[in-house]
Design an enzyme around this catalytic site. Structure first.
Site, PDB file in Angstrom:
ATOM      1  CG  HIS A  64      35.359  33.592  53.422  1.00 45.17           C
ATOM      2  ND1 HIS A  64      34.431  34.193  54.222  1.00 45.17           N
ATOM      3  CD2 HIS A  64      35.164  33.849  52.233  1.00 45.17           C
ATOM      4  CE1 HIS A  64      33.443  34.685  53.105  1.00 45.17           C
ATOM      5  NE2 HIS A  64      33.823  34.515  52.298  1.00 45.17           N
ATOM      6  CD  GLN A  90      26.176  41.460  55.252  1.00 42.39           C
ATOM      7  OE1 GLN A  90      27.037  41.037  56.148  1.00 42.39           O
ATOM      8  NE2 GLN A  90      25.544  40.851  54.290  1.00 42.39           N
ATOM      9  NE  ARG A 113      32.000  35.788  60.976  1.00 43.96           N
ATOM     10  CZ  ARG A 113      31.221  36.115  59.770  1.00 43.96           C
ATOM     11  NH1 ARG A 113      30.830  35.373  58.779  1.00 43.96           N
ATOM     12  NH2 ARG A 113      30.945  37.475  59.911  1.00 43.96           N
ATOM     13  CB  THR A 151      47.613  63.280  28.997  1.00 42.64           C
ATOM     14  OG1 THR A 151      48.347  62.589  28.402  1.00 42.64           O
ATOM     15  CG2 THR A 151      46.168  62.795  28.324  1.00 42.64           C
ATOM     16  CE  LYS A 167      50.942  61.702  30.771  1.00 38.72           C
ATOM     17  NZ  LYS A 167      51.018  61.341  29.650  1.00 38.72           N
TER      18      LYS A 167
HETATM   19  O1  LIG Z   1      29.477  38.677  57.680  1.00 41.68           O
HETATM   20  C1  LIG Z   1      29.052  37.841  56.727  1.00 41.68           C
HETATM   21  N1  LIG Z   1      27.954  38.219  56.017  1.00 41.68           N
HETATM   22  C2  LIG Z   1      27.574  37.556  54.996  1.00 41.68           C
HETATM   23  O2  LIG Z   1      26.536  38.031  54.258  1.00 41.68           O
HETATM   24  C3  LIG Z   1      27.867  36.142  54.695  1.00 41.68           C
HETATM   25  N2  LIG Z   1      27.581  35.205  53.740  1.00 41.68           N
HETATM   26  C4  LIG Z   1      28.621  34.168  54.301  1.00 41.68           C
HETATM   27  O3  LIG Z   1      28.578  33.128  53.679  1.00 41.68           O
HETATM   28  N3  LIG Z   1      29.265  34.272  55.100  1.00 41.68           N
HETATM   29  C5  LIG Z   1      28.851  35.946  55.546  1.00 41.68           C
HETATM   30  N4  LIG Z   1      29.419  36.646  56.551  1.00 41.68           N
END
Ligand SMILES: O=c1[nH]c(=O)c2[nH]c(=O)[nH]c2[nH]1
Length: 301
Positions: free
Chosen positions: A250, A222, A179, A57, A12
């Site tokens: 973004h 990353q 940014r 369930t 469930k």
């Molecule tokens: O932090 C980011 N990693 C990316 O792999 C990536 N690719 C992208 O176009 N902008 C960003 N920004």
């Protein structure tokens, strides 16, 4: 043509269990979304329609509600562990159970500076969750706990760069040394064992994720994720590995030059899609075997 039943599970999904503790005038509320699933030898149900091995369930759902009263709800991990062990006992054909619990936070409403006893407002940042996988019987019993947080929406208005990336004839992205970095973070971490103070561990990890996001000078999402994961593993020996799924929300600088207005990093358009989706696992070399811990957790590499 030989055909057979492959992997299957049933249960469930999304029972919304709300438990009020009202032993005193100062009530407490726990608000959960509980999904249970059993896997094992359920061939007869699929192939011949024989239900004799099937714990409905509906019964699974009833148990989730009954345990909220009979056993109470401590940490969601303890509640899920209790349900998982129970379902394996209650269903001889099952070889494994998977209990997934999300918890929605409520905070007390303040009235004239005092916290109200029984009026609440939905709490803000992130949804706590856990997935408990229990398998095997007796000495073969294996229990895995993966806990985490979702919808942790964070933003920093500077301290983020992205440049030096690979370019080809389709690359138009400008390099930037300043940014906005924003994401709606999903993090799930696998515990090495079950002798854990679950609430303390969760609170510590959440705070660490937030403070690392704030203080790491980011050269990419990353790198920020890796730094967050590294800090969690360094400070929380009970965690074997942590996985992230992070949409790069973004924020594009708006070109105000047609209006002869300067825009030095002040006005942005928040784009909702498409978005970069960055996923990563940070793991100890000596991490214990994951077994079925990540079984059927969608969206994680
Ligand atoms: O932090 C980011 N990693 C990316 O792999 C990536 N690719 C992208 O176009 N902008 C960003 N920004």
């Amino acid at each position: 043509m030989a055909i057979r039943l492959g992997d299957n599970q049933y249960g469930k999904a999304e029972s919304r269990v709300v438990r009020i503790y009202r032993d005193t005038p100062r009530h407490q509320i726990r608000d959960l979304n509980v999904s249970t699933a059993l896997r094992g030898n359920f061939e007869a149900a699929h192939i011949s329609g024989d239900q004799s091995d099937v714990l409905p369930t509906d019964t699974q759902k009833n148990t989730a509600f009954a345990f909220a009263k009979e056993k109470g709800i401590g940490a969601i991990e303890d509640y899920a562990l209790t349900l998982g062990a129970h379902f394996l006992d209650a269903s001889p054909a099952a070889s494994g159970a998977r209990i997934s619990v999300e918890e929605y936070a409520w905070e007390r409403i303040s009235v004239d500076g005092a916290e109200h006893d029984h009026a609440f407002v939905r709490g803000g940042s992130g949804v706590r969750n856990t997935i408990v996988n229990v398998s095997g019987r007796g000495a073969d019993r294996r229990t895995h706990v993966v806990s985490g947080i979702s919808d942790l929406v964070v933003l920093k208005s500077t301290g983020s760069e992205f440049h030096g990336f690979l370019k080809d004839k389709y690359t138009t992205l400008p390099e930037t040394d300043d940014r906005i970095l924003a994401t709606s973070l999903v993090a799930r971490w696998r515990y090495d064992h079950t002798e854990v103070d679950w609430d303390k561990s969760y609170d510590g990890i959440k705070q660490l994720l937030l403070s690392q996001f704030a203080t790491i000078h980011s050269l990419a999402l990353q790198q920020t994720l890796y730094g967050m994961g590294e800090a969690v593993l360094a400070e929380h020996p009970e965690v074997a590995e942590i996985k992230f799924s992070a949409p790069n929300k973004h924020h594009f600088l708006v070109d105000l030059s047609p209006f002869e207005v300067e825009n030095p990093g002040e006005v942005f358009i928040a784009a909702d899609r498409p978005y970069g989706l960055i996923e990563a696992t940070v793991i100890r070399d000596e991490a214990s075997d994951a077994g079925s811990a990540w079984h059927a957790v969608p969206g994680f590499c």
